[in-house]
Scaffold this active site. Structure first.
Site, PDB file in Angstrom:
ATOM      1  N   HIS A  66      37.896 -26.346  69.275  1.00  0.00           N
ATOM      2  CA  HIS A  66      38.086 -23.775  70.305  1.00  0.00           C
ATOM      3  C   HIS A  66      38.589 -23.491  68.941  1.00  0.00           C
ATOM      4  O   HIS A  66      38.850 -21.889  69.860  1.00  0.00           O
ATOM      5  CB  HIS A  66      38.353 -24.632  71.060  1.00  0.00           C
ATOM      6  CG  HIS A  66      40.127 -24.532  71.178  1.00  0.00           C
ATOM      7  ND1 HIS A  66      40.830 -25.601  71.389  1.00  0.00           N
ATOM      8  CD2 HIS A  66      40.830 -23.920  71.134  1.00  0.00           C
ATOM      9  CE1 HIS A  66      42.500 -25.238  70.591  1.00  0.00           C
ATOM     10  NE2 HIS A  66      42.533 -24.232  70.950  1.00  0.00           N
ATOM     11  N   ASP A 110      37.687 -31.657  70.365  1.00  0.00           N
ATOM     12  CA  ASP A 110      38.366 -30.472  70.391  1.00  0.00           C
ATOM     13  C   ASP A 110      38.331 -30.664  68.706  1.00  0.00           C
ATOM     14  O   ASP A 110      40.306 -30.539  68.287  1.00  0.00           O
ATOM     15  CB  ASP A 110      39.565 -30.651  70.681  1.00  0.00           C
ATOM     16  CG  ASP A 110      39.952 -28.837  70.536  1.00  0.00           C
ATOM     17  OD1 ASP A 110      38.799 -27.963  70.023  1.00  0.00           O
ATOM     18  OD2 ASP A 110      40.423 -28.644  71.188  1.00  0.00           O
ATOM     19  N   SER A 207      46.549 -23.431  68.230  1.00  0.00           N
ATOM     20  CA  SER A 207      45.594 -24.366  68.186  1.00  0.00           C
ATOM     21  C   SER A 207      45.385 -24.599  66.535  1.00  0.00           C
ATOM     22  O   SER A 207      44.997 -24.168  66.071  1.00  0.00           O
ATOM     23  CB  SER A 207      45.079 -24.402  68.727  1.00  0.00           C
ATOM     24  OG  SER A 207      45.060 -24.571  70.636  1.00  0.00           O
TER      25      SER A 207
END
Length: 257
Positions: A66, A110, A207
């Site tokens: 992402h 992810d 992230s």
């Protein structure tokens, strides 16, 4: 009417999860000594940090899928202070190798590899981290940590110096139950650590960073609860690296997506 309202609220929650999971940082952390965690990478767009990542070979950095914003991305390696970057030596343009089954964070997969434009020179400042060879469980009693750059509080400010914090692994069944209260069904292939039963965890800005247990990368920062870093609330969710080893090794061997 109530059923429609429930569906609308659920859609809003999942949308917020996806939007707010972009990058996560460190809550209640401390600066990382320059001699440690030399595998950490800052994933950047237009010279600005957007996500964390970590070096897994001379050619590739591992991060979260992402983090791909459909814009040219770069990686900075070899520094813990983002104000101290030698662009000629530390900055690399990259090619994205996103997992083909990735759709959105709440659906899993992810994970993304970034192929560096040139091989990085491995030395005392830059060193890859070993990946987990098998799945781990919360009962394994491993000491784990997460690190990154960015916010140190919900809606806070980013930091320039790499921070880290210790986080406990959370039993996956407990994690699923906690997220079920949020009307979220966790995807397959995830781990949970921090954010629940502790004030430690990640937040906006990092992230793609690694969950490290006993010096081995076992997970990739994926998402928390609507970007809310006022822990404890819900467990932090990571992509389980052990579930993607074949995919990773295939790309590293071929040296292409």
């Amino acid at each position: 009417m109530m059923h429609a309202l429930h569906d609308l609220l659920l859609l809003c929650l999942l949308t917020c999860v996806g939007q707010n999971a972009q990058g996560s940082e460190i809550i209640n952390g401390r600066p990382v000594p320059e001699s440690l965690m030399r595998y950490m990478a800052s994933v950047q767009i237009d010279g600005k940090h957007v996500c964390g990542g970590f070096l897994v070979s001379e050619d590739f950095v591992l991060t979260a899928a992402h983090c791909d914003k459909n814009s040219p991305m770069e990686v900075v390696l070899g520094t813990h202070n983002l104000k101290k970057v030698n662009n000629d030596r530390m900055r690399f343009s990259v090619k994205t190798c996103k997992h083909k089954y990735y759709d959105k964070v709440e659906s899993g997969n992810d994970i993304m590899l970034l192929q560096l434009s040139r091989k990085v020179q491995l030395d005392k400042k830059v060193k890859p981290i070993q990946l987990a060879k098998k799945a781990i469980k919360a009962t394994d009693n491993m000491k784990c940590l997460v690190a990154g750059w960015g916010f140190t509080a919900t809606n806070g400010k980013a930091v320039d110096v790499l921070n880290r914090v210790d986080v406990p692994l959370i039993d996956l069944n407990v994690c699923k139950k906690q997220w079920k209260f949020q009307k979220v069904v966790l995807p397959k292939g995830v781990l949970c650590a921090g954010g629940y039963g502790t004030k430690n965890g990640f937040c906006q800005g990092d992230s793609g960073g690694p969950l490290v247990c006993n010096g081995t990368a076992v997970g990739i920062v994926s998402f928390n609860m609507n970007g809310n870093c006022d822990y404890p609330n819900r467990p932090n969710v990571y992509t389980d690296i052990s579930q993607h080893l074949a995919w990773i090794r295939n790309i590293l061997k071929k040296k292409r997506c």
